[in-house]
Design an enzyme around this catalytic site. Structure first.
Site, mmCIF file in Angstrom:
data_model
loop_
_atom_site.group_PDB
_atom_site.id
_atom_site.type_symbol
_atom_site.label_atom_id
_atom_site.label_comp_id
_atom_site.label_asym_id
_atom_site.label_seq_id
_atom_site.Cartn_x
_atom_site.Cartn_y
_atom_site.Cartn_z
ATOM 1 N NE ARG A 101 63.645 72.432 65.826
ATOM 2 C CZ ARG A 101 64.666 72.210 66.626
ATOM 3 N NH1 ARG A 101 64.961 73.070 67.588
ATOM 4 N NH2 ARG A 101 65.394 71.128 66.490
ATOM 5 C CE LYS A 136 68.920 98.182 75.529
ATOM 6 N NZ LYS A 136 70.374 98.492 75.538
#
Length: 287
Positions: A101, A136
């Protein structure tokens, strides 16, 4: 082909991500799979886009099984489609399943950024403009996300607060004016880093041009005024023999980016390529 540099910061980020997911132990895997079992696994794509982050995904498995072996079936920058095989892994089964994962999370995020960046780049490919990123970014993921931007064909702009002077609206307000802010910056800029000023209208733009800077940002300025600003800068460059880059910013999307590029700006900064890119989907299967 661009190669990702795996430094200590990225390695530590992977270790923290693995610790977050595994905690005190992968109970399901430990209860079912023996420590000595080995397996082959394949990561394949469930989406269409641009692949990015293969090395960091590989590192997730290596950190749990240093003897694992890999075969790259695709490389970063490749166009991939649903069903494409990406990476073959052979190693300790417990390690493969416990790192799965974490590896896929990095792969899906970075490939999503590369894919969205590529879509913006394709929209403006016949213009002089370049798509560039912003700050950002996901905290501590900046080097990875900016790497993904490059894989998608974009340009890295400012990495952090220490590589250039970018005078924004709050700096201007605190200093009293653009002219005063630029004056103060120049007086203390002994390391000679580039100076950029963010402007929000033509009056501010003209003041920044007169103050003498390396970059001028047009933030949320209409396309008509962008064209006027570009014309003024090009005229100034001919007279002064100095090059000033002009950057367009603010509410840039896939629908309007081509029109912005046609105003002949040099850079178009797009925050959403890092803060809002949809993730690609990948899966891992034992074979």
């Amino acid at each position: 082909m661009k190669i990702m540099t795996i430094n200590s910061q990225i390695r530590n980020l992977l270790l923290l991500a693995l610790q977050e997911d595994i905690g005190s132990g992968d109970l399901t895997t430990q209860f079912i799979i023996s420590k000595n079992q080995k397996s082959k696994a394949i990561i394949f794509s469930k989406s269409e886009g641009i692949l990015a982050g293969l090395e960091v995904a590989t590192l997730a498995f290596k950190l749990l099984d240093s003897g694992a072996k890999f075969r790259n079936l695709k490389i970063d920058g490749d166009k991939i489609k649903r069903g494409d095989k990406i990476l073959q892994i052979y190693g300790i089964t417990q390690a493969i399943l416990s790192a799965e994962r974490t590896a896929l999370n990095f792969l899906q995020r970075l490939s999503g950024i590369a894919t969205l960046t590529s879509q913006f780049v394709q929209q403006i490919k016949k213009t002089r403009a370049k798509i560039c990123d912003t700050r950002k970014t996901t905290p501590l993921w900046r080097s990875l996300e900016k790497y993904a931007v490059k894989i998608g064909g974009g340009t890295n702009h400012r990495f952090g607060l220490d590589d250039m002077v970018l005078i924004k609206d709050n700096h201007i307000k605190a200093a009293g004016s653009i002219s005063e802010a630029v004056k103060r910056a120049k007086q203390k800029n002994r390391i000679n880093v580039p100076v950029e000023v963010e402007t929000q209208n033509l009056r501010e733009f003209k003041e920044a041009l007169k103050a003498g800077v390396n970059f001028i940002m047009l933030d949320n300025i209409s396309q008509k005024n962008q064209k006027t600003a570009v014309k003024l800068i090009r005229e100034f460059e001919k007279k002064s023999k100095k090059k000033i880059k002009i950057e367009a910013s603010g509410n840039v999307n896939l629908e309007n980016v081509k029109k912005i590029a046609r105003t002949s700006v040099d850079l178009i900064s797009v925050g959403k390529i890092t803060h809002s890119a949809p993730a690609l989907d990948f899966s891992l299967k034992l074979v």
